[in-house]
Scaffold this active site. Structure first.
Site, PDB file in Angstrom:
ATOM      1  N   LYS A  56       0.844  -1.204   0.000  1.00  0.00           N
ATOM      2  CA  LYS A  56       0.000   0.000   0.000  1.00  0.00           C
ATOM      3  C   LYS A  56       0.879   1.253   0.000  1.00  0.00           C
ATOM      4  O   LYS A  56       0.640   2.190  -0.757  1.00  0.00           O
ATOM      5  CB  LYS A  56      -0.928   0.001   1.225  1.00  0.00           C
ATOM      6  CG  LYS A  56      -2.056  -1.027   1.116  1.00  0.00           C
ATOM      7  CD  LYS A  56      -2.853  -1.204   2.410  1.00  0.00           C
ATOM      8  CE  LYS A  56      -3.863  -2.343   2.238  1.00  0.00           C
ATOM      9  NZ  LYS A  56      -4.661  -2.624   3.439  1.00  0.00           N
ATOM     10  N   GLN A 100      -4.661  -1.271   9.682  1.00  0.00           N
ATOM     11  CA  GLN A 100      -4.630  -2.607   9.084  1.00  0.00           C
ATOM     12  C   GLN A 100      -5.250  -3.632  10.035  1.00  0.00           C
ATOM     13  O   GLN A 100      -4.917  -3.685  11.215  1.00  0.00           O
ATOM     14  CB  GLN A 100      -3.172  -2.982   8.740  1.00  0.00           C
ATOM     15  CG  GLN A 100      -3.013  -4.283   7.967  1.00  0.00           C
ATOM     16  CD  GLN A 100      -3.609  -4.236   6.563  1.00  0.00           C
ATOM     17  OE1 GLN A 100      -3.700  -3.197   5.920  1.00  0.00           O
ATOM     18  NE2 GLN A 100      -4.034  -5.390   6.075  1.00  0.00           N
ATOM     19  N   ASP A 123     -11.120   3.138   4.150  1.00  0.00           N
ATOM     20  CA  ASP A 123     -11.506   1.724   4.113  1.00  0.00           C
ATOM     21  C   ASP A 123     -13.017   1.550   3.958  1.00  0.00           C
ATOM     22  O   ASP A 123     -13.489   0.468   3.615  1.00  0.00           O
ATOM     23  CB  ASP A 123     -11.101   1.047   5.433  1.00  0.00           C
ATOM     24  CG  ASP A 123      -9.833   0.226   5.316  1.00  0.00           C
ATOM     25  OD1 ASP A 123      -9.586  -0.339   4.230  1.00  0.00           O
ATOM     26  OD2 ASP A 123      -9.107   0.124   6.316  1.00  0.00           O
TER      27      ASP A 123
END
Ligand code: GUN
Length: 306
Positions: A56, A100, A123
């Protein structure tokens, strides 16, 4: 059709999406004299999470997106993590925040997700964004289902009336995927670990999305001839050599690719399918967050949404 033509090349689709995103992030920098900025928090040492986060950050850098990496020990307290998120929420130079998952068991994922400012929730996991998606008015859409949806729209154009079967009911993939497919007029079935006759459900699918996380358990007997198969699973198979002590692993999906490709119309490979698309969609959401942060319009480049 030759089997090679049946592969849905996620890397190619991701590169094409990133080619559209890069000028948007460059124009942003010209106009606002800073790059869009993504903060990524990693708690602990989970090997798969470390690789995902590294990819990422690398992709952000290549696409003119500044990244801030915050690495925390696995013993980090929930309070400390919430405090870090609160600082990022307040920082006007941070556009997107990603924590995460999974988190160590002593930290509540629910609390953490709810503590992220919904306007920075790239997200799309915050209840505000999750709810908006289900009400048909999405803002940030979770990256993995968004990436799957992007590829399906490119491959099929019109999804009206297709039978879509999703294996897995997680908040990260299964549930948002169902919402996206429903909004595109599919007839959607969500299956899970307690589903009876899973094979029969799957054999009815024009579109099969597998997000179980178990290596290669979906074989050709689960597939309707000519189905489109999207394999979300990224499973590590350890191939350690006991004699030489060499540590090796191989990535495989939930689907037995070599068998299923003979029956399906199209299939995503692992690696090189859903994975690169997830990251490209994260870049999309981050640049979108940056524009929104400045009250600027963002022309959504993913088909089907405005
Ligand atoms: N872990 C697995 N997939 C994801 C994702 O899309 N976002 C976050 N934050 N964690 C994940």
């Amino acid at each position: 059709m030759q089997n090679i033509n049946k592969i849905i090349n996620g890397k190619m689709y991701a590169d094409s999406l990133l080619r559209e995103i890069l000028p948007l992030s460059s124009n942003y920098s010209d106009k606002f004299l800073r790059n869009p900025c993504l903060a990524v928090i990693l708690v602990g040492e989970d090997p798969a999470s470390k690789i995902y986060v590294k990819n990422k950050l690398l992709t952000a850098e290549r696409n003119n997106i500044k990244s801030i990496e915050i690495k925390l020990l696995k013993e980090t307290t929930e309070e400390h993590l919430l405090n870090e998120i609160s600082k990022l929420n307040k920082d006007t130079n941070v556009d997107g925040i990603l924590v995460q998952l999974p988190l160590p068991v002593h930290i509540s994922e629910k609390l953490v997700i709810q503590s992220i400012d919904p306007l920075k929730d790239v997200d799309g996991f915050h209840p505000t964004n999750f709810g908006a998606l289900f009400m048909g008015d999405p803002n940030f859409i979770p990256c993995t289902p968004l990436g799957c949806f992007y590829m399906l729209k490119k491959e099929l154009k019109n999804l009206d009336g297709k039978n879509a079967v999703i294996i897995g009911r997680s908040n990260i993939v299964g549930k948002p995927m169902a919402s996206l497919l429903l909004s595109s007029n599919c007839t959607v079935t969500i299956t899970h670990s307690k589903t009876k006759n899973l094979r029969e459900h799957c054999r009815n699918a024009d579109i099969l999305i597998s997000a179980i996380g178990r290596p290669e358990i979906i074989d050709e007997t689960y597939i309707k001839p000519n189905a489109i198969v999207i394999d979300v699973g990224i499973n590590r198979l350890d191939l350690n050599n006991i004699k030489t002590n060499e540590k090796k692993y191989k990535l495989v999906g939930d689907v037995r690719f070599e068998k299923v490709i003979n029956i399906a119309q199209k299939i995503t490979p692992v690696p090189g399918g859903v994975g690169p698309m997830t990251i490209a969609c994260l870049m999309h959401n981050t640049v979108k967050a940056a524009y929104m942060n400045k009250n600027e319009d963002f022309v959504n480049i993913i088909e089907g949404f405005s």
